[in-house]
Design a protein around this motif. Structure first.
Motif, PDB file in Angstrom:
ATOM      1  N   ALA A   1      22.167 -41.563  44.762  1.00 41.19           N
ATOM      2  CA  ALA A   1      21.243 -41.274  45.393  1.00 41.19           C
ATOM      3  C   ALA A   1      19.975 -41.510  44.634  1.00 41.19           C
ATOM      4  O   ALA A   1      18.963 -41.888  45.233  1.00 41.19           O
ATOM      5  CB  ALA A   1      21.202 -40.073  46.320  1.00 41.19           C
ATOM      6  N   SER A   2      19.898 -40.665  43.511  1.00 47.27           N
ATOM      7  CA  SER A   2      18.818 -41.064  42.660  1.00 47.27           C
ATOM      8  C   SER A   2      18.408 -42.310  42.034  1.00 47.27           C
ATOM      9  O   SER A   2      17.252 -42.744  42.027  1.00 47.27           O
ATOM     10  CB  SER A   2      18.845 -40.030  41.467  1.00 47.27           C
TER      11      SER A   2
ATOM     12  N   LEU B   1      21.577 -46.337  35.920  1.00 43.38           N
ATOM     13  CA  LEU B   1      22.765 -46.802  36.203  1.00 43.38           C
ATOM     14  C   LEU B   1      23.553 -47.024  34.741  1.00 43.38           C
ATOM     15  O   LEU B   1      24.801 -46.835  34.832  1.00 43.38           O
ATOM     16  CB  LEU B   1      22.457 -48.531  36.682  1.00 43.38           C
ATOM     17  N   LEU B   2      23.047 -47.264  33.683  1.00 45.60           N
ATOM     18  CA  LEU B   2      23.768 -47.374  32.274  1.00 45.60           C
ATOM     19  C   LEU B   2      24.251 -45.974  32.113  1.00 45.60           C
ATOM     20  O   LEU B   2      25.260 -45.829  31.368  1.00 45.60           O
ATOM     21  CB  LEU B   2      22.638 -47.994  31.470  1.00 45.60           C
ATOM     22  N   GLU B   3      23.395 -45.115  32.297  1.00 42.37           N
ATOM     23  CA  GLU B   3      23.861 -43.744  32.080  1.00 42.37           C
ATOM     24  C   GLU B   3      24.928 -43.327  32.668  1.00 42.37           C
ATOM     25  O   GLU B   3      25.923 -42.380  32.257  1.00 42.37           O
ATOM     26  CB  GLU B   3      22.465 -42.717  32.264  1.00 42.37           C
TER      27      GLU B   3
ATOM     28  N   GLU C   1      20.333 -36.306  32.216  1.00 47.28           N
ATOM     29  CA  GLU C   1      19.227 -37.206  32.460  1.00 47.28           C
ATOM     30  C   GLU C   1      19.333 -37.743  33.959  1.00 47.28           C
ATOM     31  O   GLU C   1      18.454 -37.860  34.626  1.00 47.28           O
ATOM     32  CB  GLU C   1      19.516 -38.437  31.760  1.00 47.28           C
ATOM     33  N   LEU C   2      20.487 -37.869  34.352  1.00 52.17           N
ATOM     34  CA  LEU C   2      20.570 -38.160  35.873  1.00 52.17           C
ATOM     35  C   LEU C   2      20.106 -37.120  36.693  1.00 52.17           C
ATOM     36  O   LEU C   2      19.668 -37.374  37.776  1.00 52.17           O
ATOM     37  CB  LEU C   2      22.058 -38.484  36.246  1.00 52.17           C
ATOM     38  N   ALA C   3      20.456 -35.863  36.167  1.00 49.75           N
ATOM     39  CA  ALA C   3      19.912 -34.591  37.016  1.00 49.75           C
ATOM     40  C   ALA C   3      18.514 -34.492  37.264  1.00 49.75           C
ATOM     41  O   ALA C   3      17.686 -34.221  37.993  1.00 49.75           O
ATOM     42  CB  ALA C   3      20.335 -33.350  36.418  1.00 49.75           C
ATOM     43  N   ARG C   4      17.647 -35.008  35.952  1.00 54.66           N
ATOM     44  CA  ARG C   4      16.107 -35.005  36.079  1.00 54.66           C
ATOM     45  C   ARG C   4      15.655 -36.012  36.805  1.00 54.66           C
ATOM     46  O   ARG C   4      14.614 -35.836  37.351  1.00 54.66           O
ATOM     47  CB  ARG C   4      15.663 -35.194  34.432  1.00 54.66           C
TER      48      ARG C   4
END
Length: 259
Positions: free
Chosen positions: A74-75, A91-93, A123-126
């Protein structure tokens, strides 16, 4: 001929050959058969232990993955039109994180690899929480090669995020510290969130309360105790409105914990 037994059942036989019958040969064969039987039982126990650990890791993946995957995608989707380059980076992360989390083989990993996975997760959470999430990492380089059970720290960070930010309307802070303490590495994951009642925490560590109540706490605690002994379970300090601090102690050298 002396039977080899495992858990009361015949698993084979030991044959001893000599020029003539001898009480010494008989006793020796019986002793050797007893020793071999014990070794066979140990092999069975080791296989059972490995199966249990693999099952626990599979259960942990199933428990945390849907929540993480949904929010991450979603992010990423929110950046596709407004910032395509940022969406590509995320997307790479996401790909690297899931590749690590769902890898096959190996009950252990290194602290360096686990922390790298945690950095990708944060990083995805940020991307989801923006400036509401503040992260501090204090990592001693000398502890990075220490081995630990696979997917041992990431669920604790996800739990800190859940109780440190998702259940609060304010900004949340997560601090991760890894220190060298001689024969052990000490890892601390701390958040300044809503905390929890100690009675509720006790239920979570016993596997009660449902997966949404405490992500992976009982799973991680159980695996740490299985590998290192009861003295190395999770140490959790918390209280309602007081945040949560989780301490993990990892022996730097432990037989059977090599990758």
């Amino acid at each position: 001929m002396v039977p080899l037994t495992v858990d009361g059942r015949a698993a084979g036989a030991l044959a001893a050959f000599a020029d003539q019958e001898s009480a010494v040969v008989v006793r020796a064969a019986e002793e050797v058969a007893r020793w071999v039987s014990v070794q066979l039982e140990l092999v069975d126990l080791d296989r059972a232990r490995s199966s249990v650990i693999e099952a626990e890791i599979r259960a942990l993946r199933a428990q945390i993955s849907p929540h993480f995957v949904y929010n991450s995608l979603a992010s990423i989707a929110s950046f596709v039109r407004t910032d395509p380059e940022r969406a590509r980076e995320l997307l790479l992360e996401f790909a690297d994180f899931t590749r690590y989390s769902f890898r096959r083989g190996g009950d252990f990993t290194t602290l360096a690899e686990e922390l790298r996975s945690i950095e990708q997760y944060l990083e995805l959470a940020r991307a989801r929480f923006g400036r509401r999430l503040e992260v501090t990492l204090r990592i001693a380089p000398e502890v990075l090669p220490v081995t630990l059970p696979f997917l041992c720290l990431q669920p604790l960070v996800e739990n800190a995020l859940k109780h440190g930010l998702e259940e609060s309307v304010d900004r949340g802070r997560i601090t991760i510290t890894a220190e060298d303490e001689g024969t052990e590495a000490r890892v601390v994951i701390e958040d300044d969130g809503v905390g929890m009642d100690p009675h509720r925490l006790r239920d979570l560590l016993r596997g009660r309360g449902g997966p949404s109540a405490g992500i992976g706490l009982s799973n991680v605690d159980m695996r740490l105790r299985q590998v290192y002994g009861d003295g190395h379970g999770l140490v959790i300090e918390t209280g309602v409105g007081a945040g949560t601090k989780i301490t993990v102690r990892l022996p730097k050298f432990h037989p059977g914990s090599a990758r």
